[in-house]
Design an enzyme around this catalytic site. Structure first.
Site, mmCIF file in Angstrom:
data_model
loop_
_atom_site.group_PDB
_atom_site.id
_atom_site.type_symbol
_atom_site.label_atom_id
_atom_site.label_comp_id
_atom_site.label_asym_id
_atom_site.label_seq_id
_atom_site.Cartn_x
_atom_site.Cartn_y
_atom_site.Cartn_z
ATOM 1 N N SER A 275 0.833 -1.181 0.000
ATOM 2 C CA SER A 275 0.000 0.000 0.000
ATOM 3 C C SER A 275 0.879 1.246 0.000
ATOM 4 C CB SER A 275 -0.953 -0.063 1.197
ATOM 5 O OG SER A 275 -1.998 0.839 1.048
ATOM 6 N N LYS A 279 4.448 2.335 -2.225
ATOM 7 C CA LYS A 279 4.932 3.565 -2.853
ATOM 8 C C LYS A 279 6.333 3.875 -2.338
ATOM 9 C CE LYS A 279 0.322 5.800 -2.260
ATOM 10 N NZ LYS A 279 -0.445 5.013 -3.184
ATOM 11 N N TRP A 366 -9.629 0.434 -6.089
ATOM 12 C CA TRP A 366 -9.132 1.757 -5.710
ATOM 13 C C TRP A 366 -7.678 1.941 -6.143
ATOM 14 C CZ3 TRP A 366 -11.091 6.218 -4.221
ATOM 15 C CH2 TRP A 366 -10.346 7.119 -3.453
ATOM 16 N N HIS A 416 -7.333 -5.867 -0.763
ATOM 17 C CA HIS A 416 -6.121 -5.091 -0.520
ATOM 18 C C HIS A 416 -5.447 -5.634 0.735
ATOM 19 C CE1 HIS A 416 -3.871 -1.225 -0.835
ATOM 20 N NE2 HIS A 416 -3.813 -1.318 0.484
#
Length: 443
Positions: A275, A279, A366, A416
Protein backbone atom coordinates in the site's frame (compact mmCIF):
# COMPACT_ATOMS: atom_id res chain seq x y z
CA UNK A 1 13.61 17.75 18.60
CA UNK A 2 12.72 14.22 17.61
CA UNK A 3 9.95 12.70 19.73
CA UNK A 4 10.36 8.99 20.37
CA UNK A 5 6.65 8.68 20.99
CA UNK A 6 5.85 9.57 17.40
CA UNK A 7 4.71 6.66 15.29
CA UNK A 8 3.51 6.46 11.78
CA UNK A 9 1.86 3.67 9.94
CA UNK A 10 2.63 3.55 6.30
CA UNK A 11 0.30 2.22 3.65
CA UNK A 12 -0.24 3.41 0.17
CA UNK A 13 -2.67 3.09 -2.68
CA UNK A 14 -5.98 3.60 -1.02
CA UNK A 15 -5.82 2.32 2.53
CA UNK A 16 -6.47 4.66 5.40
CA UNK A 17 -3.50 5.49 7.55
CA UNK A 18 -4.37 2.76 10.03
CA UNK A 19 -3.84 0.27 7.26
CA UNK A 20 -7.27 -1.36 7.46
CA UNK A 21 -9.80 1.01 5.87
CA UNK A 22 -10.13 2.81 2.61
CA UNK A 23 -8.64 6.20 1.92
CA UNK A 24 -12.11 7.64 1.59
CA UNK A 25 -12.54 7.09 5.31
CA UNK A 26 -9.45 9.09 6.18
CA UNK A 27 -10.64 12.53 5.14
CA UNK A 28 -12.91 14.50 2.85
CA UNK A 29 -12.66 13.17 -0.67
CA UNK A 30 -13.10 15.20 -3.85
CA UNK A 31 -15.31 13.99 -6.67
CA UNK A 32 -16.59 10.49 -7.32
CA UNK A 33 -13.93 7.98 -8.29
CA UNK A 34 -14.08 6.37 -11.71
CA UNK A 35 -14.38 2.58 -11.83
CA UNK A 36 -15.52 2.35 -15.45
CA UNK A 37 -12.90 1.47 -18.08
CA UNK A 38 -15.06 3.18 -20.68
CA UNK A 39 -14.52 6.47 -18.83
CA UNK A 40 -10.74 6.24 -18.73
CA UNK A 41 -9.61 9.22 -20.81
CA UNK A 42 -7.37 8.92 -23.82
CA UNK A 43 -3.87 9.60 -22.68
CA UNK A 44 -0.28 9.55 -23.91
CA UNK A 45 2.40 8.44 -21.52
CA UNK A 46 5.67 10.35 -21.27
CA UNK A 47 8.32 8.48 -23.22
CA UNK A 48 10.77 6.98 -20.77
CA UNK A 49 13.36 6.78 -23.56
CA UNK A 50 13.16 10.41 -24.69
CA UNK A 51 15.26 12.95 -22.83
CA UNK A 52 14.05 16.44 -22.07
CA UNK A 53 16.31 17.72 -24.84
CA UNK A 54 14.62 15.40 -27.34
CA UNK A 55 17.42 12.82 -27.52
CA UNK A 56 16.32 9.25 -28.15
CA UNK A 57 17.86 6.83 -25.63
CA UNK A 58 19.03 3.76 -27.48
CA UNK A 59 21.60 2.20 -25.18
CA UNK A 60 22.08 1.39 -21.51
CA UNK A 61 24.93 3.87 -21.08
CA UNK A 62 22.81 6.83 -22.17
CA UNK A 63 20.03 5.63 -19.88
CA UNK A 64 22.33 5.37 -16.87
CA UNK A 65 24.25 8.58 -17.44
CA UNK A 66 21.65 10.91 -18.96
CA UNK A 67 18.03 9.81 -18.78
CA UNK A 68 17.97 8.07 -15.42
CA UNK A 69 19.41 11.06 -13.48
CA UNK A 70 17.02 13.31 -15.38
CA UNK A 71 13.99 11.21 -14.39
CA UNK A 72 15.09 11.00 -10.77
CA UNK A 73 15.26 14.78 -10.70
CA UNK A 74 11.77 15.06 -12.20
CA UNK A 75 10.30 12.74 -9.56
CA UNK A 76 12.06 14.76 -6.87
CA UNK A 77 10.79 18.06 -8.20
CA UNK A 78 7.22 17.02 -8.93
CA UNK A 79 6.19 14.11 -6.68
CA UNK A 80 8.25 12.83 -3.76
CA UNK A 81 10.54 15.78 -3.09
CA UNK A 82 14.29 16.00 -2.69
CA UNK A 83 15.94 13.95 0.01
CA UNK A 84 18.49 16.25 1.65
CA UNK A 85 22.18 15.43 1.69
CA UNK A 86 22.79 13.98 5.13
CA UNK A 87 26.47 13.47 5.88
CA UNK A 88 26.14 11.67 9.22
CA UNK A 89 26.18 7.88 9.34
CA UNK A 90 23.98 5.72 11.56
CA UNK A 91 25.28 3.71 14.47
CA UNK A 92 23.74 0.55 15.89
CA UNK A 93 23.09 -0.92 19.31
CA UNK A 94 22.13 -4.57 19.65
CA UNK A 95 19.35 -4.67 22.23
CA UNK A 96 18.73 -8.40 22.38
CA UNK A 97 19.57 -11.69 20.69
CA UNK A 98 17.71 -14.98 20.88
CA UNK A 99 19.46 -17.82 19.00
CA UNK A 100 16.47 -20.13 19.57
CA UNK A 101 13.61 -18.00 18.21
CA UNK A 102 10.75 -19.63 16.32
CA UNK A 103 11.30 -22.94 18.15
CA UNK A 104 14.98 -22.95 17.30
CA UNK A 105 14.60 -22.22 13.61
CA UNK A 106 15.95 -18.67 13.70
CA UNK A 107 18.04 -16.15 15.55
CA UNK A 108 16.09 -13.03 16.47
CA UNK A 109 17.83 -9.69 16.93
CA UNK A 110 16.42 -6.37 18.07
CA UNK A 111 18.61 -3.44 17.11
CA UNK A 112 18.34 0.29 17.76
CA UNK A 113 19.51 2.31 14.76
CA UNK A 114 20.69 5.80 15.74
CA UNK A 115 19.94 7.49 12.45
CA UNK A 116 22.51 10.29 12.75
CA UNK A 117 24.98 8.29 14.80
CA UNK A 118 24.03 9.95 18.09
CA UNK A 119 21.90 8.42 20.89
CA UNK A 120 20.46 11.91 21.36
CA UNK A 121 19.12 12.05 17.81
CA UNK A 122 16.36 10.24 15.93
CA UNK A 123 16.31 6.46 16.08
CA UNK A 124 14.37 3.45 14.86
CA UNK A 125 13.98 -0.10 16.12
CA UNK A 126 14.89 -2.89 13.69
CA UNK A 127 13.63 -6.44 14.13
CA UNK A 128 15.62 -9.14 12.36
CA UNK A 129 15.07 -12.89 12.04
CA UNK A 130 17.93 -14.92 10.52
CA UNK A 131 17.45 -18.62 9.73
CA UNK A 132 19.67 -20.96 11.74
CA UNK A 133 21.79 -23.62 10.09
CA UNK A 134 22.75 -21.69 6.94
CA UNK A 135 26.26 -22.38 5.66
CA UNK A 136 26.77 -18.81 4.43
CA UNK A 137 25.29 -15.32 4.86
CA UNK A 138 21.69 -15.36 3.68
CA UNK A 139 19.67 -13.01 1.47
CA UNK A 140 16.95 -11.01 3.16
CA UNK A 141 13.59 -9.33 2.78
CA UNK A 142 13.27 -5.86 4.28
CA UNK A 143 10.16 -3.73 4.73
CA UNK A 144 8.45 -1.18 6.93
CA UNK A 145 5.45 -2.28 8.98
CA UNK A 146 2.27 -0.50 10.04
CA UNK A 147 1.64 -1.56 13.61
CA UNK A 148 4.98 -1.93 15.38
CA UNK A 149 7.49 -4.77 15.28
CA UNK A 150 5.49 -6.74 17.86
CA UNK A 151 2.63 -7.00 15.34
CA UNK A 152 4.77 -8.90 12.83
CA UNK A 153 5.00 -12.15 14.80
CA UNK A 154 3.32 -13.67 17.83
CA UNK A 155 6.58 -13.57 19.75
CA UNK A 156 6.31 -12.54 23.41
CA UNK A 157 9.89 -11.25 23.54
CA UNK A 158 9.55 -8.58 20.84
CA UNK A 159 9.51 -5.16 22.46
CA UNK A 160 6.16 -3.41 22.06
CA UNK A 161 6.53 -0.06 20.34
CA UNK A 162 5.94 2.85 22.70
CA UNK A 163 5.35 5.31 19.90
CA UNK A 164 2.17 6.91 18.66
CA UNK A 165 -0.21 4.60 16.79
CA UNK A 166 -3.32 5.19 14.78
CA UNK A 167 -6.51 3.57 15.90
CA UNK A 168 -6.93 -0.08 14.96
CA UNK A 169 -10.35 -1.57 14.12
CA UNK A 170 -9.60 -4.62 16.26
CA UNK A 171 -10.70 -3.91 19.81
CA UNK A 172 -7.92 -3.39 22.32
CA UNK A 173 -5.01 -3.50 19.85
CA UNK A 174 -4.38 0.25 20.16
CA UNK A 175 -5.54 2.23 23.20
CA UNK A 176 -5.00 5.99 23.49
CA UNK A 177 -2.80 5.82 20.39
CA UNK A 178 -0.46 3.27 21.96
CA UNK A 179 0.03 -0.39 21.11
CA UNK A 180 -1.05 -2.96 23.69
CA UNK A 181 -0.30 -6.63 24.36
CA UNK A 182 -3.24 -7.42 22.09
CA UNK A 183 -1.21 -6.09 19.15
CA UNK A 184 1.25 -9.00 19.28
CA UNK A 185 1.04 -10.94 16.05
CA UNK A 186 -1.89 -8.85 14.83
CA UNK A 187 -0.24 -8.45 11.41
CA UNK A 188 1.46 -11.87 11.29
CA UNK A 189 -0.53 -12.97 8.23
CA UNK A 190 1.04 -10.12 6.27
CA UNK A 191 4.61 -11.08 7.15
CA UNK A 192 4.64 -14.90 7.05
CA UNK A 193 7.80 -14.97 9.15
CA UNK A 194 8.07 -18.75 9.41
CA UNK A 195 7.49 -19.19 5.67
CA UNK A 196 10.24 -16.70 4.86
CA UNK A 197 12.68 -18.23 7.35
CA UNK A 198 11.87 -21.74 6.17
CA UNK A 199 12.71 -20.65 2.64
CA UNK A 200 16.20 -19.62 3.69
CA UNK A 201 15.73 -15.85 3.87
CA UNK A 202 16.20 -13.43 6.72
CA UNK A 203 13.40 -10.99 7.45
CA UNK A 204 13.99 -7.43 8.66
CA UNK A 205 11.38 -4.82 9.52
CA UNK A 206 10.99 -1.40 11.13
CA UNK A 207 7.85 0.35 12.31
CA UNK A 208 7.41 3.26 9.96
CA UNK A 209 6.23 5.44 12.83
CA UNK A 210 9.79 5.38 14.15
CA UNK A 211 10.63 7.70 11.23
CA UNK A 212 7.63 10.01 10.99
CA UNK A 213 4.06 9.90 12.33
CA UNK A 214 1.57 9.55 9.51
CA UNK A 215 -0.49 12.70 9.84
CA UNK A 216 -0.20 16.20 8.42
CA UNK A 217 1.76 17.70 11.33
CA UNK A 218 3.56 14.48 12.18
CA UNK A 219 6.76 15.66 10.51
CA UNK A 220 7.38 17.92 13.52
CA UNK A 221 7.97 14.77 15.59
CA UNK A 222 9.90 12.88 12.92
CA UNK A 223 13.13 12.85 10.98
CA UNK A 224 12.16 15.73 8.70
CA UNK A 225 12.25 18.08 11.67
CA UNK A 226 15.12 16.30 13.41
CA UNK A 227 17.33 16.59 10.33
CA UNK A 228 16.46 20.21 9.60
CA UNK A 229 18.42 23.09 11.15
CA UNK A 230 15.09 24.85 11.69
CA UNK A 231 13.54 21.83 13.44
CA UNK A 232 9.77 22.01 13.89
CA UNK A 233 9.71 25.58 12.56
CA UNK A 234 10.87 24.44 9.11
CA UNK A 235 9.09 25.95 6.12
CA UNK A 236 9.30 23.38 3.34
CA UNK A 237 10.27 24.39 -0.19
CA UNK A 238 7.84 23.25 -2.92
CA UNK A 239 10.22 20.43 -3.86
CA UNK A 240 11.28 19.42 -0.34
CA UNK A 241 10.81 15.80 0.70
CA UNK A 242 7.52 14.53 2.07
CA UNK A 243 6.81 11.68 4.47
CA UNK A 244 7.32 9.06 1.76
CA UNK A 245 10.78 10.48 1.21
CA UNK A 246 11.52 10.27 4.93
CA UNK A 247 10.25 6.71 5.15
CA UNK A 248 12.31 5.74 2.09
CA UNK A 249 15.42 7.29 3.61
CA UNK A 250 14.86 5.15 6.71
CA UNK A 251 14.80 1.99 4.59
CA UNK A 252 18.27 2.83 3.30
CA UNK A 253 19.45 3.24 6.90
CA UNK A 254 18.07 -0.22 7.68
CA UNK A 255 20.11 -1.54 4.77
CA UNK A 256 23.16 0.17 6.28
CA UNK A 257 22.70 -2.09 9.28
CA UNK A 258 22.21 -5.24 7.20
CA UNK A 259 25.44 -4.50 5.36
CA UNK A 260 27.42 -4.93 8.58
CA UNK A 261 25.52 -7.91 10.01
CA UNK A 262 27.67 -11.02 9.41
CA UNK A 263 24.65 -13.26 8.90
CA UNK A 264 23.22 -11.25 6.00
CA UNK A 265 24.22 -11.26 2.34
CA UNK A 266 23.51 -7.56 1.89
CA UNK A 267 24.10 -7.73 -1.86
CA UNK A 268 20.86 -9.67 -2.05
CA UNK A 269 18.24 -7.73 -0.13
CA UNK A 270 14.69 -7.61 -1.49
CA UNK A 271 12.76 -4.51 -0.48
CA UNK A 272 9.03 -5.04 0.03
CA UNK A 273 6.19 -2.64 0.76
CA UNK A 274 2.42 -2.80 0.88
CA UNK A 275 0.00 0.00 0.00
CA UNK A 276 1.55 3.37 0.90
CA UNK A 277 4.62 1.45 1.98
CA UNK A 278 4.63 0.01 -1.54
CA UNK A 279 4.93 3.57 -2.85
CA UNK A 280 7.76 4.04 -0.39
CA UNK A 281 9.53 0.86 -1.47
CA UNK A 282 9.46 1.92 -5.12
CA UNK A 283 10.85 5.35 -4.30
CA UNK A 284 13.52 3.92 -2.01
CA UNK A 285 14.50 1.37 -4.65
CA UNK A 286 14.67 4.02 -7.36
CA UNK A 287 17.03 6.14 -5.28
CA UNK A 288 19.21 3.44 -3.71
CA UNK A 289 20.69 0.91 -6.16
CA UNK A 290 21.86 -1.30 -3.28
CA UNK A 291 18.39 -2.83 -3.06
CA UNK A 292 18.70 -5.88 -5.28
CA UNK A 293 14.93 -6.48 -5.77
CA UNK A 294 12.01 -4.11 -5.21
CA UNK A 295 8.48 -5.37 -4.54
CA UNK A 296 5.34 -3.23 -4.73
CA UNK A 297 2.24 -4.84 -3.22
CA UNK A 298 -1.02 -2.99 -4.04
CA UNK A 299 0.72 0.41 -4.10
CA UNK A 300 -1.79 2.14 -6.41
CA UNK A 301 -1.82 5.88 -7.12
CA UNK A 302 1.50 7.51 -6.41
CA UNK A 303 3.03 4.02 -6.50
CA UNK A 304 2.85 1.56 -9.39
CA UNK A 305 -0.44 2.70 -11.00
CA UNK A 306 -0.52 5.08 -13.96
CA UNK A 307 -1.84 8.49 -12.89
CA UNK A 308 -3.10 9.39 -16.36
CA UNK A 309 -5.71 6.62 -16.31
CA UNK A 310 -7.72 8.53 -13.70
CA UNK A 311 -9.14 5.28 -12.35
CA UNK A 312 -9.86 4.63 -8.67
CA UNK A 313 -7.72 6.77 -6.41
CA UNK A 314 -6.34 9.93 -7.98
CA UNK A 315 -3.80 12.57 -7.10
CA UNK A 316 -6.58 14.79 -5.81
CA UNK A 317 -7.55 12.11 -3.30
CA UNK A 318 -3.95 11.75 -2.14
CA UNK A 319 -3.19 15.41 -1.62
CA UNK A 320 -6.53 15.97 0.10
CA UNK A 321 -6.36 13.10 2.59
CA UNK A 322 -2.59 12.71 2.89
CA UNK A 323 -1.01 16.07 1.98
CA UNK A 324 2.17 15.24 3.91
CA UNK A 325 3.19 12.22 1.84
CA UNK A 326 4.48 14.11 -1.19
CA UNK A 327 6.22 17.38 -1.98
CA UNK A 328 4.09 20.51 -2.25
CA UNK A 329 4.58 20.65 -6.04
CA UNK A 330 2.57 17.43 -6.42
CA UNK A 331 -0.61 19.33 -5.58
CA UNK A 332 -0.40 21.18 -8.88
CA UNK A 333 -1.38 17.98 -10.67
CA UNK A 334 -4.60 17.30 -8.74
CA UNK A 335 -7.17 17.04 -11.53
CA UNK A 336 -4.41 17.71 -14.06
CA UNK A 337 -2.64 14.37 -14.33
CA UNK A 338 -1.97 14.93 -18.01
CA UNK A 339 0.35 17.80 -17.11
CA UNK A 340 2.70 15.64 -15.06
CA UNK A 341 6.10 15.51 -16.80
CA UNK A 342 6.40 11.92 -15.54
CA UNK A 343 4.20 8.91 -14.84
CA UNK A 344 4.65 5.87 -12.67
CA UNK A 345 5.99 3.52 -15.36
CA UNK A 346 9.11 5.67 -15.24
CA UNK A 347 9.41 5.10 -11.50
CA UNK A 348 9.44 1.35 -12.14
CA UNK A 349 11.94 1.91 -14.98
CA UNK A 350 14.31 3.69 -12.58
CA UNK A 351 14.87 0.33 -10.88
CA UNK A 352 16.24 -1.25 -14.08
CA UNK A 353 18.19 -3.41 -14.61
CA UNK A 354 17.37 -4.80 -11.15
CA UNK A 355 14.34 -7.10 -10.77
CA UNK A 356 11.08 -5.47 -9.70
CA UNK A 357 7.74 -7.08 -8.85
CA UNK A 358 4.32 -5.41 -9.02
CA UNK A 359 1.29 -7.11 -7.45
CA UNK A 360 -2.41 -6.25 -7.53
CA UNK A 361 -5.64 -7.66 -6.08
CA UNK A 362 -8.93 -8.22 -7.89
CA UNK A 363 -11.05 -6.45 -5.27
CA UNK A 364 -8.65 -3.55 -4.84
CA UNK A 365 -10.08 -1.40 -7.61
CA UNK A 366 -9.13 1.76 -5.71
CA UNK A 367 -5.48 0.92 -6.48
CA UNK A 368 -6.28 0.34 -10.20
CA UNK A 369 -4.86 -3.14 -10.89
CA UNK A 370 -4.96 -2.61 -14.66
CA UNK A 371 -3.09 0.65 -14.25
CA UNK A 372 -0.43 -1.16 -12.22
CA UNK A 373 -0.04 -3.81 -14.92
CA UNK A 374 0.13 -1.23 -17.72
CA UNK A 375 2.74 0.69 -15.77
CA UNK A 376 4.91 -2.43 -15.52
CA UNK A 377 4.38 -3.06 -19.23
CA UNK A 378 5.44 0.48 -20.15
CA UNK A 379 8.66 0.07 -18.14
CA UNK A 380 9.66 -2.97 -20.22
CA UNK A 381 11.53 -1.04 -22.98
CA UNK A 382 14.07 0.23 -20.47
CA UNK A 383 14.98 -3.34 -19.49
CA UNK A 384 15.38 -4.12 -23.18
CA UNK A 385 18.17 -1.53 -23.32
CA UNK A 386 20.17 -3.85 -21.09
CA UNK A 387 19.44 -6.87 -23.26
CA UNK A 388 16.97 -8.14 -20.65
CA UNK A 389 13.38 -9.29 -20.77
CA UNK A 390 11.25 -7.16 -18.50
CA UNK A 391 7.59 -8.12 -18.30
CA UNK A 392 7.69 -10.31 -21.40
CA UNK A 393 3.91 -10.29 -22.00
CA UNK A 394 1.62 -7.62 -23.40
CA UNK A 395 -1.75 -8.82 -22.04
CA UNK A 396 -2.87 -8.60 -18.44
CA UNK A 397 -2.95 -12.13 -16.99
CA UNK A 398 -6.03 -13.68 -15.35
CA UNK A 399 -6.13 -13.75 -11.56
CA UNK A 400 -3.59 -15.96 -9.81
CA UNK A 401 -1.37 -16.45 -12.86
CA UNK A 402 2.00 -14.75 -12.24
CA UNK A 403 3.91 -13.52 -15.28
CA UNK A 404 7.15 -11.75 -16.07
CA UNK A 405 10.90 -12.05 -16.04
CA UNK A 406 12.90 -9.11 -14.63
CA UNK A 407 9.54 -7.39 -14.08
CA UNK A 408 7.19 -9.74 -12.25
CA UNK A 409 3.44 -9.22 -11.99
CA UNK A 410 0.41 -10.97 -10.58
CA UNK A 411 -3.24 -10.18 -9.95
CA UNK A 412 -4.27 -12.04 -6.82
CA UNK A 413 -7.87 -12.95 -6.09
CA UNK A 414 -9.05 -11.01 -3.07
CA UNK A 415 -8.74 -7.75 -1.22
CA UNK A 416 -6.12 -5.09 -0.52
CA UNK A 417 -3.74 -7.08 1.67
CA UNK A 418 -0.54 -9.12 1.75
CA UNK A 419 -1.24 -12.85 1.84
CA UNK A 420 0.58 -16.17 1.88
CA UNK A 421 -0.08 -16.40 -1.87
CA UNK A 422 1.71 -13.10 -2.43
CA UNK A 423 4.69 -14.25 -0.39
CA UNK A 424 4.88 -17.50 -2.35
CA UNK A 425 5.33 -15.48 -5.54
CA UNK A 426 7.89 -13.13 -4.00
CA UNK A 427 9.94 -16.01 -2.66
CA UNK A 428 9.93 -17.76 -6.04
CA UNK A 429 10.90 -14.50 -7.73
CA UNK A 430 13.79 -14.00 -5.30
CA UNK A 431 14.87 -17.63 -5.70
CA UNK A 432 15.06 -17.13 -9.43
CA UNK A 433 17.08 -13.93 -9.30
CA UNK A 434 19.17 -14.69 -6.23
CA UNK A 435 20.43 -17.89 -7.78
CA UNK A 436 22.52 -18.90 -4.81
CA UNK A 437 19.57 -18.58 -2.42
CA UNK A 438 18.60 -22.24 -2.65
CA UNK A 439 22.10 -23.21 -1.50
CA UNK A 440 21.74 -20.92 1.53
CA UNK A 441 18.61 -22.56 2.91
CA UNK A 442 19.03 -24.07 6.37
CA UNK A 443 19.19 -27.83 6.80
Amino acid sequence: MFCRRAVLILMSGGLCACGFGRAGQAGAQPKVSNYDEARVPKYELPDALLTQSGQRVSDASTWQNVRRPELLRLFEENEYGRTPDISTRPTFKLRSTDPQALNGRATRKQVTVYLTGSPDGPSMELLLYVPNGASAPVPAFLGLNFGGNQAVANDPDIAISDRWMRKNPKAGVVVDNRATEASRGSAASRWQVEKVIGHGYALATVYYGDLEPDFAEGWKQGVRAALSPQGASTVFAPDAWGAIGAWAWGLSRALDYLEQDPGIDARHVALIGHSRLGKTALWAGAQDPRFAIVISNDSGEGGAALARRQFGERIENLVTSFPHWFCLNYRRYAGHEDQLPIDQHELIALIAPRPVYVASATEDRWADPRGEFLSALAADPVYRLFGLVGLGVDQMPPPDHPVGDLIGYHLRTGKHDVTAYDWDQYLRFADRHFKHAADSKPD
